[in-house]
Write a protein that holds these residues in place. Structure first.
Motif, PDB file in Angstrom:
ATOM      1  N   ASP A 161       2.410  55.412  48.668  1.00  0.00           N
ATOM      2  CA  ASP A 161       1.277  56.451  50.122  1.00  0.00           C
ATOM      3  C   ASP A 161       0.798  56.234  49.266  1.00  0.00           C
ATOM      4  N   VAL A 162      -0.618  56.695  49.104  1.00  0.00           N
ATOM      5  CA  VAL A 162      -1.657  56.632  48.991  1.00  0.00           C
ATOM      6  C   VAL A 162      -2.376  58.198  49.274  1.00  0.00           C
ATOM      7  N   SER A 163      -1.466  58.133  50.931  1.00  0.00           N
ATOM      8  CA  SER A 163      -2.226  59.205  51.783  1.00  0.00           C
ATOM      9  C   SER A 163      -3.103  60.524  51.196  1.00  0.00           C
ATOM     10  N   ASP A 164      -2.550  60.933  50.473  1.00  0.00           N
ATOM     11  CA  ASP A 164      -3.232  62.474  49.511  1.00  0.00           C
ATOM     12  C   ASP A 164      -4.829  61.288  48.623  1.00  0.00           C
ATOM     13  N   ARG A 165      -4.788  61.152  48.008  1.00  0.00           N
ATOM     14  CA  ARG A 165      -5.597  60.843  47.227  1.00  0.00           C
ATOM     15  C   ARG A 165      -6.740  59.488  47.737  1.00  0.00           C
ATOM     16  N   SER A 166      -6.124  59.221  48.792  1.00  0.00           N
ATOM     17  CA  SER A 166      -7.137  58.593  49.656  1.00  0.00           C
ATOM     18  C   SER A 166      -7.670  59.495  50.546  1.00  0.00           C
ATOM     19  N   ARG A 167      -7.684  60.334  50.796  1.00  0.00           N
ATOM     20  CA  ARG A 167      -8.342  61.636  52.371  1.00  0.00           C
ATOM     21  C   ARG A 167      -7.987  60.972  53.475  1.00  0.00           C
ATOM     22  N   MET A 168      -6.834  59.980  53.796  1.00  0.00           N
ATOM     23  CA  MET A 168      -6.057  59.691  55.139  1.00  0.00           C
ATOM     24  C   MET A 168      -5.840  60.499  55.389  1.00  0.00           C
ATOM     25  N   ASN A 169      -5.313  61.458  54.760  1.00  0.00           N
ATOM     26  CA  ASN A 169      -4.193  61.548  55.514  1.00  0.00           C
ATOM     27  C   ASN A 169      -4.182  63.468  56.389  1.00  0.00           C
ATOM     28  N   ALA A 170      -5.443  62.631  57.462  1.00  0.00           N
ATOM     29  CA  ALA A 170      -6.069  63.366  58.298  1.00  0.00           C
ATOM     30  C   ALA A 170      -4.726  64.639  59.421  1.00  0.00           C
ATOM     31  N   GLN A 171      -5.058  65.489  59.283  1.00  0.00           N
ATOM     32  CA  GLN A 171      -3.707  66.106  59.827  1.00  0.00           C
ATOM     33  C   GLN A 171      -4.657  66.512  61.908  1.00  0.00           C
ATOM     34  N   MET A 172      -4.506  65.202  62.216  1.00  0.00           N
ATOM     35  CA  MET A 172      -5.280  65.421  63.805  1.00  0.00           C
ATOM     36  C   MET A 172      -4.101  65.515  64.836  1.00  0.00           C
ATOM     37  N   TYR A 173      -4.276  65.446  66.129  1.00  0.00           N
ATOM     38  CA  TYR A 173      -3.365  64.793  67.182  1.00  0.00           C
ATOM     39  C   TYR A 173      -3.665  63.490  67.413  1.00  0.00           C
ATOM     40  N   ALA A 174      -3.245  62.555  66.398  1.00  0.00           N
ATOM     41  CA  ALA A 174      -4.222  61.459  66.359  1.00  0.00           C
ATOM     42  C   ALA A 174      -3.216  60.475  67.425  1.00  0.00           C
ATOM     43  N   MET A 175      -4.638  59.458  68.491  1.00  0.00           N
ATOM     44  CA  MET A 175      -3.972  59.260  69.641  1.00  0.00           C
ATOM     45  C   MET A 175      -4.066  57.497  69.744  1.00  0.00           C
ATOM     46  N   GLY A 176      -5.304  56.941  68.632  1.00  0.00           N
ATOM     47  CA  GLY A 176      -5.213  55.935  68.134  1.00  0.00           C
ATOM     48  C   GLY A 176      -5.920  55.494  67.334  1.00  0.00           C
ATOM     49  N   LEU A 177      -6.714  54.435  66.296  1.00  0.00           N
ATOM     50  CA  LEU A 177      -6.658  53.706  65.612  1.00  0.00           C
ATOM     51  C   LEU A 177      -6.977  52.768  65.840  1.00  0.00           C
ATOM     52  N   ALA A 178      -8.616  52.425  65.199  1.00  0.00           N
ATOM     53  CA  ALA A 178      -8.678  50.851  65.088  1.00  0.00           C
ATOM     54  C   ALA A 178     -10.056  50.889  63.430  1.00  0.00           C
ATOM     55  N   SER A 179      -9.493  49.906  63.182  1.00  0.00           N
ATOM     56  CA  SER A 179      -9.906  49.306  62.144  1.00  0.00           C
ATOM     57  C   SER A 179     -11.332  47.826  61.601  1.00  0.00           C
ATOM     58  N   GLY A 180     -12.679  48.366  61.206  1.00  0.00           N
ATOM     59  CA  GLY A 180     -13.411  46.721  60.887  1.00  0.00           C
ATOM     60  C   GLY A 180     -13.879  47.407  60.258  1.00  0.00           C
ATOM     61  N   ASP A 181     -14.977  46.513  60.699  1.00  0.00           N
ATOM     62  CA  ASP A 181     -16.354  47.000  58.971  1.00  0.00           C
ATOM     63  C   ASP A 181     -17.127  46.983  59.986  1.00  0.00           C
ATOM     64  N   TYR A 182     -17.471  48.788  60.225  1.00  0.00           N
ATOM     65  CA  TYR A 182     -18.085  49.295  61.180  1.00  0.00           C
ATOM     66  C   TYR A 182     -19.795  49.116  60.817  1.00  0.00           C
ATOM     67  N   ASP A 183     -19.878  49.616  59.494  1.00  0.00           N
ATOM     68  CA  ASP A 183     -21.294  49.814  58.509  1.00  0.00           C
ATOM     69  C   ASP A 183     -22.162  48.348  58.196  1.00  0.00           C
TER      70      ASP A 183
END
Length: 149
Positions: A95-117
């Motif tokens: 679990d690297v949630s804290d180190r990566s700062r991906m541990n957002a505290q939200m009401y997450a409804m959906g998720l997408a990944s890609g190379d947007y930039d």
């Protein structure tokens, strides 16, 4: 993934104070190469009791194996989102949630990944009841993920 097993609310003077849901434990099914799958979340160190609404895999750190990102609803009250780094060739995740700062505290409804930039690494977009969140990764800087609102 699993969602809510038992819904619950914490009220004070008829005002909602927080959520007290009992979320379903997530599951990971691994192909046993004989046309069967075995539930293996615990043996892969993937115990998550968040109210997961979405999950995706990608090679977040560009090391050639599949990492796992989990988006949890009620993250502000129960359990934030999680990022798990694959420890291949070991059969485990970290679990690297804290180190990566991906541990957002939200009401997450959906998720997408890609190379947007279009910089040759993965970026992530969470949908949320309130403000959505965009996470831009820099794969060459080990687990350095920047959050953009």
């Amino acid at each position: 993934m699993n969602y809510v097993e038992t819904p619950g609310l914490i009220m004070s003077n008829s005002i909602l104070v927080s959520f007290d849901h009992q979320c379903g434990r997530n599951r990971l099914y691994v192909n046993t190469d004989n046309m069967f799958f075995t539930e293996s979340a615990a043996s892969f160190s993937l115990i998550n009791d968040g109210c997961t609404l979405a999950a995706t895999t990608s090679d977040m750190d560009m090391d050639g194996d599949v990492d796992l990102l989990v988006a949890n609803d009620f993250g502000k009250w129960l359990q934030p989102n999680e990022l798990h780094k694959n420890n291949y060739p070991l059969a485990s995740f970290t679990d690297v949630s804290d180190r990566s700062r991906m541990n957002a505290q939200m009401y997450a409804m959906g998720l997408a990944s890609g190379d947007y930039d279009e910089d040759l690494d993965f970026d992530y977009y969470f949908t949320n009841i309130a403000q959505n969140a965009y996470f831009k990764t820099r794969a060459m800087e080990h687990l350095s993920i920047k959050r953009r609102s």
